[in-house]
Design a protein around this motif. Sequence first.
Motif, PDB file in Angstrom:
ATOM      1  N   TRP A 167      19.117  33.103 -51.303  1.00 34.93           N
ATOM      2  CA  TRP A 167      18.832  33.664 -49.987  1.00 34.93           C
ATOM      3  C   TRP A 167      19.442  32.838 -48.854  1.00 34.93           C
ATOM      4  O   TRP A 167      19.080  32.995 -47.697  1.00 34.93           O
ATOM      5  N   ARG A 181      12.517  39.651 -51.322  1.00 35.33           N
ATOM      6  CA  ARG A 181      12.473  38.314 -51.920  1.00 35.33           C
ATOM      7  C   ARG A 181      11.198  38.135 -52.743  1.00 35.33           C
ATOM      8  O   ARG A 181      11.245  37.641 -53.863  1.00 35.33           O
ATOM      9  N   ARG A 182      10.060  38.559 -52.195  1.00 36.21           N
ATOM     10  CA  ARG A 182       8.792  38.451 -52.932  1.00 36.21           C
ATOM     11  C   ARG A 182       8.825  39.310 -54.204  1.00 36.21           C
ATOM     12  O   ARG A 182       8.363  38.893 -55.267  1.00 36.21           O
ATOM     13  N   GLU A 223      17.345  43.049 -36.226  1.00 39.38           N
ATOM     14  CA  GLU A 223      17.177  41.803 -36.983  1.00 39.38           C
ATOM     15  C   GLU A 223      15.736  41.557 -37.449  1.00 39.38           C
ATOM     16  O   GLU A 223      15.531  41.194 -38.612  1.00 39.38           O
ATOM     17  N   PRO A 224      14.711  41.753 -36.589  1.00 36.73           N
ATOM     18  CA  PRO A 224      13.351  41.503 -37.079  1.00 36.73           C
ATOM     19  C   PRO A 224      12.984  42.382 -38.272  1.00 36.73           C
ATOM     20  O   PRO A 224      12.393  41.920 -39.252  1.00 36.73           O
ATOM     21  N   ARG A 225      13.368  43.655 -38.230  1.00 35.84           N
ATOM     22  CA  ARG A 225      13.073  44.558 -39.340  1.00 35.84           C
ATOM     23  C   ARG A 225      13.868  44.166 -40.588  1.00 35.84           C
ATOM     24  O   ARG A 225      13.357  44.202 -41.712  1.00 35.84           O
ATOM     25  N   TYR A 226      15.131  43.789 -40.383  1.00 36.96           N
ATOM     26  CA  TYR A 226      15.977  43.332 -41.485  1.00 36.96           C
ATOM     27  C   TYR A 226      15.346  42.115 -42.168  1.00 36.96           C
ATOM     28  O   TYR A 226      15.238  42.080 -43.401  1.00 36.96           O
ATOM     29  N   LEU A 227      14.907  41.144 -41.388  1.00 39.87           N
ATOM     30  CA  LEU A 227      14.319  39.928 -41.963  1.00 39.87           C
ATOM     31  C   LEU A 227      13.013  40.228 -42.694  1.00 39.87           C
ATOM     32  O   LEU A 227      12.764  39.680 -43.773  1.00 39.87           O
ATOM     33  N   ARG A 228      12.177  41.112 -42.116  1.00 42.32           N
ATOM     34  CA  ARG A 228      10.941  41.513 -42.805  1.00 42.32           C
ATOM     35  C   ARG A 228      11.246  42.181 -44.138  1.00 42.32           C
ATOM     36  O   ARG A 228      10.627  41.884 -45.162  1.00 42.32           O
ATOM     37  N   ARG A 229      12.216  43.078 -44.120  1.00 40.89           N
ATOM     38  CA  ARG A 229      12.585  43.797 -45.344  1.00 40.89           C
ATOM     39  C   ARG A 229      13.125  42.831 -46.401  1.00 40.89           C
ATOM     40  O   ARG A 229      12.795  42.935 -47.580  1.00 40.89           O
ATOM     41  N   GLN A 288      12.390  39.676 -46.687  1.00 42.38           N
ATOM     42  CA  GLN A 288      11.282  38.866 -47.213  1.00 42.38           C
ATOM     43  C   GLN A 288      10.477  39.665 -48.245  1.00 42.38           C
ATOM     44  O   GLN A 288      10.035  39.116 -49.251  1.00 42.38           O
ATOM     45  N   GLN A 289      10.303  40.951 -47.991  1.00 43.61           N
ATOM     46  CA  GLN A 289       9.624  41.805 -48.984  1.00 43.61           C
ATOM     47  C   GLN A 289      10.415  41.841 -50.294  1.00 43.61           C
ATOM     48  O   GLN A 289       9.849  41.696 -51.379  1.00 43.61           O
TER      49      GLN A 289
END
Length: 167
Positions: free
Chosen positions: A82, A49-50, A38-44, A46-47
């Motif tokens: 999102w 999204r930007r 999950e942490p990696r999924y959320l970081r990815r 967010q990238q």
Amino acid sequence: REIAERPGDAGRLGRRLLRLAQTVFRVRHRFERAELAEPRYLRRMQQLRRRLQAALSLGAQLPWSRYAGRCQHLLAHEARLWTFLRAPDIPLTNNAAERVIRALVIWRKLCFGTHSPEGSRFVERMMTVVCTLNQQGRNVVDYVTASVEAAMRGQCPPSLLPTPAQK
């Protein structure tokens, strides 16, 4: 896709937007298959999204008002794109909702609709009841019967909300 099929800058931007959308789906599917924590999924996400915001910002400046307007609209409602990140029980697409209303649309075409506003309201309400109860695995005839009996006694109809056991 329409923007992606354009020549020049608009087409390049459209293809970029398509690739970003496809990547969002790939990342989500990897997460659902437990291939991403999950942490990696959320970081990815967010990238992505930007990157999507940046691409839409470029698109909002296109000289073709039709495409610029679409990009501006998406930017104005970007947070809604999102929602699935904030509420994990919300699916990435609206396919389930589309499948539910498909039968209703076909029914309306085959029976030529209704002939009065009252008939339209009745059909809308009954279709809502039928679809809701079907999703909950409840019996439609039992519910309608209980509703009519309650109305005849001057009581409130049974709730369409699922019981805790059905959730």
